[in-house]
Design a protein around this motif. Sequence first.
Motif, PDB file in Angstrom:
ATOM      1  N   GLU A  83       0.829  -1.200   0.000  1.00  0.00           N
ATOM      2  CA  GLU A  83       0.000   0.000   0.000  1.00  0.00           C
ATOM      3  C   GLU A  83       0.867   1.256   0.000  1.00  0.00           C
ATOM      4  N   ASN A  84       2.006   1.200   0.697  1.00  0.00           N
ATOM      5  CA  ASN A  84       2.940   2.340   0.771  1.00  0.00           C
ATOM      6  C   ASN A  84       4.310   1.907   0.267  1.00  0.00           C
ATOM      7  N   PRO A  85       4.544   1.953  -1.051  1.00  0.00           N
ATOM      8  CA  PRO A  85       5.832   1.503  -1.584  1.00  0.00           C
ATOM      9  C   PRO A  85       6.958   2.481  -1.262  1.00  0.00           C
ATOM     10  N   GLY A  86       8.188   1.981  -1.392  1.00  0.00           N
ATOM     11  CA  GLY A  86       9.354   2.831  -1.240  1.00  0.00           C
ATOM     12  C   GLY A  86      10.245   2.447  -0.076  1.00  0.00           C
ATOM     13  N   ARG A  87       9.711   1.825   0.943  1.00  0.00           N
ATOM     14  CA  ARG A  87      10.495   1.399   2.091  1.00  0.00           C
ATOM     15  C   ARG A  87      10.538  -0.121   2.110  1.00  0.00           C
ATOM     16  N   LYS A  88      11.730  -0.676   2.257  1.00  0.00           N
ATOM     17  CA  LYS A  88      11.852  -2.139   2.250  1.00  0.00           C
ATOM     18  C   LYS A  88      11.106  -2.753   3.428  1.00  0.00           C
ATOM     19  N   THR A  89      10.324  -3.757   3.100  1.00  0.00           N
ATOM     20  CA  THR A  89       9.589  -4.515   4.110  1.00  0.00           C
ATOM     21  C   THR A  89       9.442  -5.957   3.627  1.00  0.00           C
ATOM     22  N   SER A  90       9.067  -6.827   4.504  1.00  0.00           N
ATOM     23  CA  SER A  90       8.899  -8.232   4.163  1.00  0.00           C
ATOM     24  C   SER A  90       7.673  -8.403   3.264  1.00  0.00           C
ATOM     25  N   MET A  91       7.870  -9.023   2.104  1.00  0.00           N
ATOM     26  CA  MET A  91       6.767  -9.273   1.164  1.00  0.00           C
ATOM     27  C   MET A  91       6.826 -10.699   0.661  1.00  0.00           C
ATOM     28  N   LEU A  92       5.655 -11.198   0.264  1.00  0.00           N
ATOM     29  CA  LEU A  92       5.544 -12.556  -0.255  1.00  0.00           C
ATOM     30  C   LEU A  92       4.447 -12.610  -1.299  1.00  0.00           C
ATOM     31  N   VAL A  93       4.669 -13.400  -2.329  1.00  0.00           N
ATOM     32  CA  VAL A  93       3.617 -13.783  -3.265  1.00  0.00           C
ATOM     33  C   VAL A  93       3.810 -15.265  -3.555  1.00  0.00           C
TER      34      VAL A  93
END
Length: 129
Positions: free
Chosen positions: A69-79
Amino acid sequence: MDSGAIRRRLALGMAVLAASGLLALAAPGSADAASGQCGGRKVRTLSFSTGAVQLYKRNGYVCAVTLPENPGRKTSMLVSLQARGTRPVVDSGQYAHRAGPVTVHAGHRCVRVKGAVGRGSVSTGWILC
């Protein structure tokens, strides 16, 4: 025609064939990676508190990408994307803009989708049947 000329023509033909095959294999992946999205038509968006998973279909293939929802800051993601009867294809890690794209050949089979950004996530049963 002598055997040297035959060998040269055969080598040239094989080189052209190999180059065209490499271009055919490399071009679709480059286009997906360059845009960060999947090719085809968007068939569903699965929204959750911290992002969304977008699903696309083309020629029996299903592709998924998780967007925060708020791109630009590294965070844990999964698909994660799984066609029924196969193992899931997963992309997970610390990303700033998206996880994926991941693609499976579904044909006429159902798929199961998971996506996560930080603590928010979505998971489906078998869909797109």
